[in-house]
Design a protein around this motif. Structure first.
Motif, PDB file in Angstrom:
ATOM      1  N   VAL A   8       0.869  -1.171   0.000  1.00 29.03           N
ATOM      2  CA  VAL A   8       0.000   0.000   0.000  1.00 29.03           C
ATOM      3  C   VAL A   8       0.907   1.223   0.000  1.00 29.03           C
ATOM      4  O   VAL A   8       1.806   1.329   0.848  1.00 29.03           O
ATOM      5  CB  VAL A   8      -0.930   0.008   1.223  1.00 29.03           C
ATOM      6  CG1 VAL A   8      -1.739   1.307   1.285  1.00 29.03           C
ATOM      7  CG2 VAL A   8      -1.861  -1.203   1.183  1.00 29.03           C
ATOM      8  N   SER A  10       1.610   5.547  -0.621  1.00 31.54           N
ATOM      9  CA  SER A  10       1.299   6.956  -0.854  1.00 31.54           C
ATOM     10  C   SER A  10       2.562   7.655  -1.339  1.00 31.54           C
ATOM     11  O   SER A  10       3.661   7.107  -1.264  1.00 31.54           O
ATOM     12  CB  SER A  10       0.774   7.614   0.428  1.00 31.54           C
ATOM     13  OG  SER A  10       1.696   7.451   1.488  1.00 31.54           O
ATOM     14  N   MET A  38      -2.469   5.183  -3.139  1.00 34.28           N
ATOM     15  CA  MET A  38      -3.380   5.942  -2.295  1.00 34.28           C
ATOM     16  C   MET A  38      -3.643   7.350  -2.807  1.00 34.28           C
ATOM     17  O   MET A  38      -4.487   8.066  -2.255  1.00 34.28           O
ATOM     18  CB  MET A  38      -2.824   6.009  -0.866  1.00 34.28           C
ATOM     19  CG  MET A  38      -2.624   4.646  -0.212  1.00 34.28           C
ATOM     20  SD  MET A  38      -4.157   3.704  -0.035  1.00 34.28           S
ATOM     21  CE  MET A  38      -5.012   4.667   1.212  1.00 34.28           C
ATOM     22  N   CYS A  80      -4.296   4.103   5.530  1.00 31.29           N
ATOM     23  CA  CYS A  80      -3.436   3.141   4.825  1.00 31.29           C
ATOM     24  C   CYS A  80      -3.428   1.795   5.535  1.00 31.29           C
ATOM     25  O   CYS A  80      -3.507   0.735   4.900  1.00 31.29           O
ATOM     26  CB  CYS A  80      -2.012   3.684   4.712  1.00 31.29           C
ATOM     27  SG  CYS A  80      -1.801   5.024   3.514  1.00 31.29           S
TER      28      CYS A  80
END
Length: 303
Positions: A8, A10, A38, A80
């Motif tokens: 995951v 960002s 994200m 997240c």
């Protein structure tokens, strides 16, 4: 493809994840990584880079009404963490041929083939990384308190088989994270991580990873020594260092790469210098593809 990795991501961790992808490709060339982006900047940069065996999933493709409501009440880290098990389950649902899915944090870096981790414990439905705290400068009371607050395991690397126990355990973890996922240490409930302590009591075949050289990081490197042997990084017992967890890095600029957890320590293992030498090259590579992208942390980002 019978197994896959998931992460995951960002934009603040994009430079580190490029390093991760490159290191994994070096040691397991056919490794498939599903990446939940994200934000749109992250998705567009990775799309432009066209990385082999990296499947991009925009967060909008995962979000439903429940997640969108939770998004309003949770900070970026909490959100997240919340979507991690949701994403793992979605990958399994959409790829029924998978026999295993393994979550990897963006700040991991591989030095050796990770497949022995799974081959050494083929009967385990869930594999967890111990997060035992070993910091020589800390008093035992401090370590015991931190261990209670943070949990016995680290959620930067964990793996689920697609058997009954594995999928049941993943579903249970997802439900707990949807209920609560706080970015604050607390006994039994730190983010998505505290819940890992309960898995072995609730589900069969939940195992601690026994393969050496796995998920070493700032919380436990004090129990290890590292050296080169025959062109590879090894631990004191001769086992390879499979991957190191470079948690706590903040990349403020190409020339300002900070380690916030260990800012006053002088005994960092030399693997940190190897990592710090790689990151500027990653930044240059990303800039060549997308000159407008800025994945740098702010000067006061200590989270």
């Amino acid at each position: 493809m019978t197994s896959a990795y998931c992460t995951v991501l960002s934009k603040g961790r994009l430079y580190q994840v490029i390093a991760l992808f490159g290191s994994l490709k070096e040691v397991q060339a056919d490794a498939s990584v599903f990446t939940l982006c994200m934000d749109d900047d992250t998705y567009q940069v990775l799309k432009a880079m066209q990385l082999e065996n990296v499947t991009l999933v925009p967060i909008a493709a995962l979000e439903n009404e429940e997640l969108l409501e939770l998004k309003k009440t949770r900070d970026q880290s909490e959100y997240c963490w919340t979507v991690k098990p949701v994403f793992l389950e979605a990958v399994l649902d959409r790829h029924p041929g998978l026999e295993r899915v393994t979550y990897i944090d963006a700040d991991l870096f591989f030095f050796a083939d990770p497949r022995p981790i799974f081959e050494n414990q083929p009967d385990c439905s869930v594999l967890l990384s111990r997060g035992d705290i070993v910091i020589p400068s800390f008093e035992k009371q401090e370590i015991d308190m931190l261990q209670r607050l943070l949990g016995r395991y680290n959620s930067g690397f964990l793996s689920f088989k697609t058997d009954q126990a594995g999928t049941d355990c993943l579903k249970w973890w997802k439900q707990r994270c949807l209920e609560e996922c706080k970015n604050a240490p607390g006994e039994g409930k730190f983010g998505d991580q505290g819940y890992l302590d309960y898995m072995s009591d609730l589900f069969p075949n939940v195992c601690d990873i026994t393969t050496p050289g796995v998920n070493i990081g700032h919380w436990n490197y004090g129990k290890h020594t590292f050296s080169w042997k025959d062109g590879r990084l090894v631990l004191e017992d001769g086992h390879p260092l499979i991957f190191y967890h470079f948690s706590g890095y903040r990349i403020v600029s190409t020339d300002d790469i900070r380690l916030i957890h260990e800012s006053t320590r002088t005994d960092l293992p030399f693997v940190h210098q190897l990592y710090q030498d790689i990151l500027p090259h990653v930044i240059e590579t990303v800039s060549a593809v997308r000159p407008d992208f800025n994945g740098f942390a702010s000067e006061d980002d200590n989270k």
